[in-house]
Design an enzyme around this catalytic site. Structure first.
Site, PDB file in Angstrom:
ATOM      1  CB  CYS A 114     -66.112  -4.635  59.936  1.00 45.96           C
ATOM      2  SG  CYS A 114     -66.383  -5.401  58.331  1.00 45.96           S
ATOM      3  CG  HIS A 250     -62.901  -1.567  59.468  1.00 48.62           C
ATOM      4  ND1 HIS A 250     -62.250  -2.736  59.150  1.00 48.62           N
ATOM      5  CD2 HIS A 250     -64.064  -1.570  58.768  1.00 48.62           C
ATOM      6  CE1 HIS A 250     -62.994  -3.419  58.293  1.00 48.62           C
ATOM      7  NE2 HIS A 250     -64.095  -2.736  58.049  1.00 48.62           N
ATOM      8  CG  ASN A 280     -63.710  -4.436  54.680  1.00 53.11           C
ATOM      9  OD1 ASN A 280     -63.255  -4.953  55.710  1.00 53.11           O
ATOM     10  ND2 ASN A 280     -64.890  -3.852  54.634  1.00 53.11           N
TER      11      ASN A 280
HETATM   12  O1  UT7 Z   1     -66.433  -3.096  56.586  1.00 54.23           O
HETATM   13  C1  UT7 Z   1     -67.797  -3.049  56.823  1.00 54.23           C
HETATM   14  C2  UT7 Z   1     -68.333  -1.740  56.520  1.00 54.23           C
HETATM   15  N1  UT7 Z   1     -68.425  -1.547  55.101  1.00 54.23           N
HETATM   16  C3  UT7 Z   1     -68.112  -0.402  54.609  1.00 54.23           C
HETATM   17  O2  UT7 Z   1     -67.654   0.461  55.309  1.00 54.23           O
HETATM   18  C4  UT7 Z   1     -68.393  -0.163  53.146  1.00 54.23           C
HETATM   19  C5  UT7 Z   1     -69.062   1.159  53.005  1.00 54.23           C
HETATM   20  N2  UT7 Z   1     -69.395   1.546  51.653  1.00 54.23           N
HETATM   21  C6  UT7 Z   1     -68.486   1.792  50.689  1.00 54.23           C
HETATM   22  O3  UT7 Z   1     -67.299   1.632  50.866  1.00 54.23           O
HETATM   23  C7  UT7 Z   1     -69.000   2.381  49.403  1.00 54.23           C
HETATM   24  O4  UT7 Z   1     -70.362   2.675  49.526  1.00 54.23           O
HETATM   25  C8  UT7 Z   1     -68.795   1.461  48.161  1.00 54.23           C
HETATM   26  C9  UT7 Z   1     -67.323   1.436  47.787  1.00 54.23           C
HETATM   27  C10 UT7 Z   1     -69.320   0.089  48.471  1.00 54.23           C
HETATM   28  C11 UT7 Z   1     -69.552   2.035  46.932  1.00 54.23           C
HETATM   29  O5  UT7 Z   1     -69.229   3.374  46.693  1.00 54.23           O
HETATM   30  P1  UT7 Z   1     -70.383   4.451  46.495  1.00 54.23           P
HETATM   31  O6  UT7 Z   1     -69.710   5.701  46.152  1.00 54.23           O
HETATM   32  O7  UT7 Z   1     -71.236   4.462  47.726  1.00 54.23           O
HETATM   33  O8  UT7 Z   1     -71.160   3.909  45.262  1.00 54.23           O
HETATM   34  P2  UT7 Z   1     -72.687   3.427  45.131  1.00 54.23           P
HETATM   35  O9  UT7 Z   1     -72.933   2.197  45.901  1.00 54.23           O
HETATM   36  O10 UT7 Z   1     -73.580   4.597  45.399  1.00 54.23           O
HETATM   37  O11 UT7 Z   1     -72.753   3.055  43.586  1.00 54.23           O
HETATM   38  C12 UT7 Z   1     -72.483   3.999  42.562  1.00 54.23           C
HETATM   39  C13 UT7 Z   1     -72.571   3.312  41.195  1.00 54.23           C
HETATM   40  C14 UT7 Z   1     -73.803   2.432  41.029  1.00 54.23           C
HETATM   41  O12 UT7 Z   1     -74.261   2.614  39.710  1.00 54.23           O
HETATM   42  P3  UT7 Z   1     -75.524   3.567  39.382  1.00 54.23           P
HETATM   43  O13 UT7 Z   1     -76.661   2.963  40.162  1.00 54.23           O
HETATM   44  O14 UT7 Z   1     -75.128   4.928  39.863  1.00 54.23           O
HETATM   45  O15 UT7 Z   1     -75.653   3.431  37.899  1.00 54.23           O
HETATM   46  C15 UT7 Z   1     -73.269   1.016  41.141  1.00 54.23           C
HETATM   47  O16 UT7 Z   1     -74.018   0.101  40.396  1.00 54.23           O
HETATM   48  O17 UT7 Z   1     -71.450   2.441  41.020  1.00 54.23           O
HETATM   49  C16 UT7 Z   1     -71.904   1.155  40.557  1.00 54.23           C
HETATM   50  N3  UT7 Z   1     -70.975   0.137  41.008  1.00 54.23           N
HETATM   51  C17 UT7 Z   1     -69.865  -0.225  40.309  1.00 54.23           C
HETATM   52  N4  UT7 Z   1     -69.386   0.193  39.130  1.00 54.23           N
HETATM   53  C18 UT7 Z   1     -68.245  -0.372  38.696  1.00 54.23           C
HETATM   54  C19 UT7 Z   1     -70.999  -0.576  42.164  1.00 54.23           C
HETATM   55  N5  UT7 Z   1     -69.943  -1.411  42.219  1.00 54.23           N
HETATM   56  C20 UT7 Z   1     -69.230  -1.205  41.086  1.00 54.23           C
HETATM   57  C21 UT7 Z   1     -68.047  -1.757  40.576  1.00 54.23           C
HETATM   58  N6  UT7 Z   1     -67.592  -1.315  39.397  1.00 54.23           N
HETATM   59  N7  UT7 Z   1     -67.335  -2.704  41.239  1.00 54.23           N
END
Ligand code: UT7
EC number: 2.3.1.180
Length: 323
Positions: A114, A250, A280
């Site tokens: 990225c 980005h 992304n």
């Molecule tokens: O470009 C390269 C660099 N990449 C990035 O910059 C990405 C960086 N990270 C992010 O953008 C965020 O961390 C995400 C959007 C990927 C996730 O958001 P988050 O607020 O960090 O959520 P999380 O990973 O802590 O997950 C929270 C909950 C989890 O459930 P539990 O364990 O709390 O029950 C996940 O299983 O959300 C759940 N979850 C979803 N729920 C519904 C993860 N993906 C989904 C989904 N739909 N698509």
């Protein structure tokens, strides 16, 4: 006098197929509301069957050349930032070279995931500053839809396909921060963080693999590292945050974009945001945002821009340029 790499044209290409968040609700336990609120993404484009990274890169390059009023014969070098080249080799860049009908100059890919476009811009700037090239096409192009695990809701809803391109030209500046062109760059990586974001396959493991990401861990690194690299590049350019007209970040997550702007002390009306429409697109996201930002009339000649990106590696960096 100082030799500067000045942007003289920008262009982009997005595949025709648009996929709205709601489409994922049919196959995954997810919702438009979750995707929108956690990432800011509303839709993304996916390449058609047979449509490749070099095809999209070529379309973006053609648009940049047209915007600059130049032809491929005026270009000395092509640098393509991508992690999803058509073939293991040759480079996507040489394939773009052929598709543009160029039979001279040189072309190569840069792979920093990225952060790839920031790395490519820094390399192109060095080629121009050192006198090795007069005009360089710098392209970011990706087909991340090909490396998604469609059963993994935590990654497959976040990425999209597309391409963006800039044509850089050597011009003489005064050597001050009032010059147009690239004023400073800052590149960083730390390979200890490989497991946070990687593809679990490759040539030496004999399968293409799928993207794996510990999103919340990457998130934690992102805001801090992005604000820091942007500050370093601004300092090197001899300007302050108060001089910045546009942050062109980005486009991974609106919350990262907002957090970085806040840490830099800049309001969101100074940020070019496209994540809602593109998702992304990895190395394509910054040139897409630059091209769209210019087309929207947000970015104007003479504006001071800072771009910043972080991704797999971890690799991150920033470029300060006057449009
Ligand atoms: O470009 C390269 C660099 N990449 C990035 O910059 C990405 C960086 N990270 C992010 O953008 C965020 O961390 C995400 C959007 C990927 C996730 O958001 P988050 O607020 O960090 O959520 P999380 O990973 O802590 O997950 C929270 C909950 C989890 O459930 P539990 O364990 O709390 O029950 C996940 O299983 O959300 C759940 N979850 C979803 N729920 C519904 C993860 N993906 C989904 C989904 N739909 N698509």
């Amino acid at each position: 006098m100082t030799r500067r790499a000045v942007v003289i044209g920008a262009g982009h290409y997005l595949p025709e197929r648009i996929v709205e968040n709601a489409e994922f609700e049919a196959t995954l336990e997810t919702s438009d509301e979750w995707i929108r609120s956690r990432s800011g993404i509303e839709r993304r484009h996916f390449a058609a069957e047979g449509e490749t990274t070099s095809n999209m890169a070529t379309r973006a390059a053609e648009a940049a050349l047209k915007a600059a009023g130049r032809s491929a014969a005026d270009v000395d070098a092509i640098v393509v930032a991508t992690s999803t080249a058509d073939l293991t080799f040759p480079s996507a860049a040489t394939m773009v070279q052929a598709q543009l009908g160029m039979t001279s100059g040189f072309a190569f890919d840069v792979q920093a995931v990225c952060a790839g476009f920031v790395y490519a811009l820094a390399n192109a700037n060095a080629l121009i500053a050192s006198g090795q090239a007069e005009r360089v096409l710098v392209i970011g192009a990706e087909t991340f839809s090909r490396i998604m695990d469609w059963t993994d809701r935590s990654t497959c809803v976040l990425f999209g396909d597309g391409a963006g391109a800039l044509l850089l030209e050597a011009q003489e500046g005064e050597g001050t921060s009032d010059d147009r062109g690239i004023l400073a760059t800052d590149l960083n990586s730390d390979g200890r963080y490989k497991d946070l974001l990687y593809v679990d396959g490759g040539v030496s493991t004999q399968n293409t693999g799928h993207l794996r990401m510990q999103g919340n861990q990457v998130f934690r690194h992102a805001v801090e590292k992005l604000a820091k690299t942007a500050h370093t590049a601004l300092e090197r350019a001899g300007v302050g945050t108060q001089d910045v007209d546009w942050i062109v970040p980005h486009q991974a997550n609106i919350r990262i974009i907002q957090g970085t702007a806040k840490k830099m002390g800049l309001p969101m009306d100074k940020v070019v945001v496209t994540v809602q429409d593109h998702g992304n697109t990895s190395a394509a996201s910054i040139p897409l945002a630059l091209s769209v930002g210019a087309a929207r009339g947000q970015i104007k000649p003479g504006d001071l821009l800072v771009t910043e990106a972080i991704g797999g590696g971890l690799a991150w960096g920033a470029v300060v340029l006057r449009w």
